[in-house]
Design a protein around this motif. Structure first.
Motif, PDB file in Angstrom:
ATOM      1  N   HIS A   1      -1.484  16.624  -0.637  1.00  0.00           N
ATOM      2  CA  HIS A   1      -0.401  17.445  -0.105  1.00  0.00           C
ATOM      3  C   HIS A   1       0.219  16.802   1.138  1.00  0.00           C
ATOM      4  CE1 HIS A   1      -2.984  20.340  -2.350  1.00  0.00           C
ATOM      5  NE2 HIS A   1      -1.797  20.788  -2.766  1.00  0.00           N
ATOM      6  N   GLY A   2      -0.060  15.539   1.367  1.00  0.00           N
ATOM      7  CA  GLY A   2       0.483  14.839   2.526  1.00  0.00           C
ATOM      8  C   GLY A   2       1.422  13.718   2.128  1.00  0.00           C
ATOM      9  N   ARG A   3       1.725  12.859   3.077  1.00  0.00           N
ATOM     10  CA  ARG A   3       2.597  11.710   2.837  1.00  0.00           C
ATOM     11  C   ARG A   3       1.998  10.476   3.519  1.00  0.00           C
ATOM     12  NH1 ARG A   3       7.728  12.339   0.898  1.00  0.00           N
ATOM     13  NH2 ARG A   3       7.432  10.095   0.635  1.00  0.00           N
ATOM     14  N   VAL A   4       0.882  10.022   2.974  1.00  0.00           N
ATOM     15  CA  VAL A   4       0.238   8.828   3.521  1.00  0.00           C
ATOM     16  C   VAL A   4       1.139   7.613   3.377  1.00  0.00           C
ATOM     17  CG1 VAL A   4      -1.770   7.299   3.316  1.00  0.00           C
ATOM     18  CG2 VAL A   4      -2.059   9.764   3.063  1.00  0.00           C
ATOM     19  N   ASP A   5       2.021   7.640   2.372  1.00  0.00           N
ATOM     20  CA  ASP A   5       2.952   6.511   2.218  1.00  0.00           C
ATOM     21  C   ASP A   5       3.864   6.380   3.425  1.00  0.00           C
ATOM     22  OD1 ASP A   5       4.031   8.987   1.451  1.00  0.00           O
ATOM     23  OD2 ASP A   5       5.616   8.016   0.279  1.00  0.00           O
ATOM     24  N   ASN A   6       4.269   7.530   4.022  1.00  0.00           N
ATOM     25  CA  ASN A   6       5.105   7.465   5.227  1.00  0.00           C
ATOM     26  C   ASN A   6       4.343   6.841   6.399  1.00  0.00           C
ATOM     27  OD1 ASN A   6       7.226   8.645   3.896  1.00  0.00           O
ATOM     28  ND2 ASN A   6       6.926  10.689   4.765  1.00  0.00           N
TER      29      ASN A   6
ATOM     30  N   THR B   1       0.830  -1.213   0.000  1.00  0.00           N
ATOM     31  CA  THR B   1       0.000   0.000   0.000  1.00  0.00           C
ATOM     32  C   THR B   1       0.859   1.255   0.000  1.00  0.00           C
ATOM     33  OG1 THR B   1      -1.593  -1.232   1.361  1.00  0.00           O
ATOM     34  CG2 THR B   1      -1.976   1.115   1.098  1.00  0.00           C
ATOM     35  N   ALA B   2       1.966   1.236   0.732  1.00  0.00           N
ATOM     36  CA  ALA B   2       2.889   2.376   0.751  1.00  0.00           C
ATOM     37  C   ALA B   2       3.483   2.629  -0.632  1.00  0.00           C
ATOM     38  CB  ALA B   2       4.001   2.125   1.764  1.00  0.00           C
ATOM     39  N   ILE B   3       3.827   1.566  -1.335  1.00  0.00           N
ATOM     40  CA  ILE B   3       4.403   1.699  -2.678  1.00  0.00           C
ATOM     41  C   ILE B   3       3.370   2.275  -3.643  1.00  0.00           C
ATOM     42  CG2 ILE B   3       5.320   0.394  -4.636  1.00  0.00           C
ATOM     43  CD1 ILE B   3       6.556  -1.559  -2.596  1.00  0.00           C
TER      44      ILE B   3
ATOM     45  N   THR C   1       1.429  15.648  15.102  1.00  0.00           N
ATOM     46  CA  THR C   1       2.893  15.694  15.175  1.00  0.00           C
ATOM     47  C   THR C   1       3.586  15.761  13.819  1.00  0.00           C
ATOM     48  OG1 THR C   1       2.947  13.256  15.275  1.00  0.00           O
ATOM     49  CG2 THR C   1       2.920  14.462  17.373  1.00  0.00           C
ATOM     50  N   THR C   2       2.853  15.489  12.740  1.00  0.00           N
ATOM     51  CA  THR C   2       3.467  15.525  11.416  1.00  0.00           C
ATOM     52  C   THR C   2       2.543  16.248  10.440  1.00  0.00           C
ATOM     53  OG1 THR C   2       2.477  13.489  10.538  1.00  0.00           O
ATOM     54  CG2 THR C   2       4.469  13.243  11.891  1.00  0.00           C
ATOM     55  N   ALA C   3       3.017  16.422   9.215  1.00  0.00           N
ATOM     56  CA  ALA C   3       2.197  17.008   8.140  1.00  0.00           C
ATOM     57  C   ALA C   3       1.789  15.931   7.146  1.00  0.00           C
ATOM     58  CB  ALA C   3       2.983  18.108   7.429  1.00  0.00           C
ATOM     59  N   TRP C   4       1.809  14.661   7.572  1.00  0.00           N
ATOM     60  CA  TRP C   4       1.545  13.556   6.657  1.00  0.00           C
ATOM     61  C   TRP C   4       0.069  13.365   6.339  1.00  0.00           C
ATOM     62  CZ3 TRP C   4       5.055   9.462   9.538  1.00  0.00           C
ATOM     63  CH2 TRP C   4       6.391   9.843   9.394  1.00  0.00           C
ATOM     64  N   LEU C   5      -0.829  13.817   7.208  1.00  0.00           N
ATOM     65  CA  LEU C   5      -2.254  13.567   7.017  1.00  0.00           C
ATOM     66  C   LEU C   5      -3.061  14.865   7.035  1.00  0.00           C
ATOM     67  CD1 LEU C   5      -2.856  10.370   9.211  1.00  0.00           C
ATOM     68  CD2 LEU C   5      -2.840  10.526   6.710  1.00  0.00           C
ATOM     69  N   PRO C   6      -2.885  15.707   6.020  1.00  0.00           N
ATOM     70  CA  PRO C   6      -3.736  16.915   5.925  1.00  0.00           C
ATOM     71  C   PRO C   6      -5.112  16.532   5.388  1.00  0.00           C
ATOM     72  CG  PRO C   6      -2.288  16.798   4.043  1.00  0.00           C
ATOM     73  CD  PRO C   6      -1.905  15.639   4.923  1.00  0.00           C
ATOM     74  N   ASP C   7      -6.028  17.505   5.375  1.00  0.00           N
ATOM     75  CA  ASP C   7      -7.358  17.238   4.839  1.00  0.00           C
ATOM     76  C   ASP C   7      -7.299  16.814   3.374  1.00  0.00           C
ATOM     77  OD1 ASP C   7      -8.578  17.796   7.252  1.00  0.00           O
ATOM     78  OD2 ASP C   7      -8.792  19.929   6.800  1.00  0.00           O
ATOM     79  N   ASP C   8      -6.390  17.410   2.625  1.00  0.00           N
ATOM     80  CA  ASP C   8      -6.163  17.016   1.235  1.00  0.00           C
ATOM     81  C   ASP C   8      -4.910  16.147   1.199  1.00  0.00           C
ATOM     82  OD1 ASP C   8      -5.791  16.697  -1.443  1.00  0.00           O
ATOM     83  OD2 ASP C   8      -5.732  18.837  -1.949  1.00  0.00           O
ATOM     84  N   ILE C   9      -5.089  14.841   1.062  1.00  0.00           N
ATOM     85  CA  ILE C   9      -3.926  13.932   1.163  1.00  0.00           C
ATOM     86  C   ILE C   9      -3.007  14.057  -0.043  1.00  0.00           C
ATOM     87  CG2 ILE C   9      -5.183  12.309   2.613  1.00  0.00           C
ATOM     88  CD1 ILE C   9      -5.426  10.473   0.170  1.00  0.00           C
TER      89      ILE C   9
END
Length: 560
Positions: A511-516, A412-414, A501-509
């Protein structure tokens, strides 16, 4: 379905003749499975679409609706523990299932009335207006009463039915086979509800959709009642938790006593002698002075039997494994939530006229689990037994599930990294933020997680059922549900922590890093697998037997 169960055709007639004497056997299988199928279709049919119903029909704000749904889902997962204690301690599994199914029927009937009677719902919001009429206290009272009854009924039948079904069989192999079919049927019913029932509610009418749930519940209730004469009825022997508490108190009171190695120094109801593991609690069964009177009377809070002590040890020894289950299920709960967000920003078109609903993507996991439960039960497990001469133990199955879970998170990350790369390069569908990448890319990781669930969910239930004291079997099978409930809340908390604690899960993904996030889950999964391997290596089975050879099996995952 029943005809494909190993040994069903050969044993049904003989079981029928024996039910007059003791009940149980494969003849009970159709009644249990049909009951499970109908009740699960009914419960998932209203629960999966509850948020939409609250928003569209009761004008509840989206966040409030999600919170209500979270509370309901968590409670449904916790109620089985209460039902299990009631079954083990006072009533038995069959009466608890009967009453719970009837309560669920009442709740669904009332819920259907809220959808069909205008007086039980607020007026719909005006078109192009943000002003909506809030439901009255009476309307909310009827709604919450319906949801409460349906939740109690659903939770009361869910895993109590697993215990009642397994109690019909004497052999461990048959019990394990039933658990496989139990989960297969549960996932199949979930797939039916999340497609047919939810589609009916969204596109035909809420009244008709809920009425289908009522019909499924009523049919299951009648089927279960009609099979009562075939069932083996378990007899509750009082609260098993009182016995566990007595062991703790008796051991503490006699904490200064020297633990003996002579079995004559212990109070035993049979020839059982205390084991060396957790030796501190052996003091609870140690006879001192005149604790045992000539007529056999003794204070149960000062002197317990060896059997009670060993039952207590069995519960304590399985707790570390239960913790591993929690850390296994939390990433799955997170993945199923994040997958929906990923699906919303991917190309969900299949042909020119059909678009896959983002919420229906999870059906792939359900179908995958159904398929591989059959593959495991009919092909993989028999092949493993033929190849090695041993059957796959519950811990080995759970461990295999751990591996597939880690693999699913990595895939899923890939996939998410590939999607973000497409977004970064500007390859978006016209006038949208949707990546020019098919949602079908999410199917492989969902299939993998489904394969893992086909291993570890039935394995977890079988482990608890076989290893817990006989008086706590309903409690044992409910543990899986409680763990799911805990994971439902822990996954929500973990997502909230990552957002803070991170910017990985913003409302608009985009612009995030869901893979992380998924790579963090992979690392956590690897660490949890290591912890599970250590626990399984030191764990010694208490009741596991190879029914084909009637020999004790003490292999753990590390010996595979």
């Amino acid at each position: 379905m029943a005809s494909s169960v190993p040994g069903y055709a050969e044993t049904a007639m003989s079981a029928d003749s024996n039910t007059k004497h003791r009940g149980g056997g494969w003849i009970t299988f159709p009644f249990m499975i049909v009951t499970l199928l109908g009740l699960t279709i009914a419960s998932w049919g209203w629960l999966l679409n509850l948020i939409v119903y609250l928003i569209e029909e009761f004008n509840v704000k989206s966040i409030a609706a999600a919170q209500i749904s979270n509370i309901v889902s968590g409670c449904i997962c916790m109620v089985p523990a209460i039902a299990a204690v009631s079954a083990d301690s006072f009533f038995g599994t069959i009466p608890v299932i009967s009453v719970s199914a009837f309560i669920s029927l009442m709740g669904l009937t009332l819920l259907t009335l809220t959808a069909s009677l205008d007086s039980l719902r607020p007026q719909p919001c005006e078109t192009a207006s943000s002003l909506c009429q809030s439901p009255s206290k009476i309307q909310l009272g009827v709604l919450y009463t319906a949801i409460t009854l349906a939740s109690i009924g659903t939770g009361g039948t869910r895993f109590t039915l697993a215990t009642a079904g397994a109690n019909q069989y004497e052999k461990t192999k048959d019990q394990g086979s039933f658990f496989n079919w139990f989960f297969f049927t549960s996932y199949l019913a979930g797939a039916i509800s999340s497609t047919a029932i939810v589609y009916t509610e969204d596109n035909i009418s809420w009244t008709f959709g809920f009425a289908l749930c009522v019909a499924a519940n009523l049919f299951s209730f009648l089927v279960f009642i009609s099979g009562k004469r075939f069932y083996k009825h378990d007899k509750p022997s009082g609260s098993p938790f009182t016995s566990l508490l007595r062991v703790i108190i008796a051991a503490i009171v006699k904490r200064k006593a020297v633990v003996s190695t002579n079995k004559k120094d212990y109070h035993s109801e049979s020839t059982v002698i205390p084991t060396e593991r957790l030796r501190f609690f052996n003091r609870a069964a140690l006879k001192q002075g005149d604790e045992v009177k000539p007529e056999g009377i003794h204070n149960p809070w000062r002197l317990c039997s060896v059997e009670q002590v060993e039952d207590f040890k069995a519960v304590i020894r399985i707790i570390p494994l239960a913790l591993a289950i929690i850390f296994l299920s939390t990433p799955i709960a997170m993945q199923l939530s994040l997958i929906v967000l990923q699906g919303l920003v991917m190309d969900r078109r299949l042909g020119p006229h059909f678009k896959i609903p983002a919420g229906s993507v999870q059906v792939i996991t359900l179908l995958s689990t159904c398929l591989f439960i059959i593959v495991n039960d009919r092909f993989l497990y028999p092949f493993y037994q033929k190849l090695t001469g041993k059957f796959l133990t519950p811990l080995q199955r759970v461990g295999t599930g751990h591996v597939f879970n880690i693999l699913s998170m990595a895939v899923t990350a890939i996939v998410e990294a590939k999607r973000l790369k497409i977004v970064e390069n500007g390859h978006l569908l016209e006038s949208s933020s949707v990546a020019d990448m098919s949602v079908l890319w999410l199917f492989p990781p969902l299939v993998i997680v489904g394969i893992g669930e086909a291993f570890h969910f039935p394995g977890n239930v079988a482990l608890c059922y076989q290893e817990f004291p006989e008086s706590m079997r309903s409690t044992a099978t409910s543990i899986t549900s409680v763990v799911i409930g805990i994971c439902f809340y822990t996954s929500t908390g973990l997502i909230d922590l990552i957002q803070r604690t991170t910017a990985w899960l913003p409302d608009d993904i985009n612009h995030g890093r869901v893979d992380n996030v998924y790579w963090v889950l992979v690392i956590g999964g690897v660490l949890n697998l290591g912890y599970f391997l250590v626990c399984s290596w030191v764990y010694k089975y208490r009741n596991l037997k190879d029914d084909d050879h009637e020999q004790e099996v003490s292999v753990s995952l590390s010996s595979s």
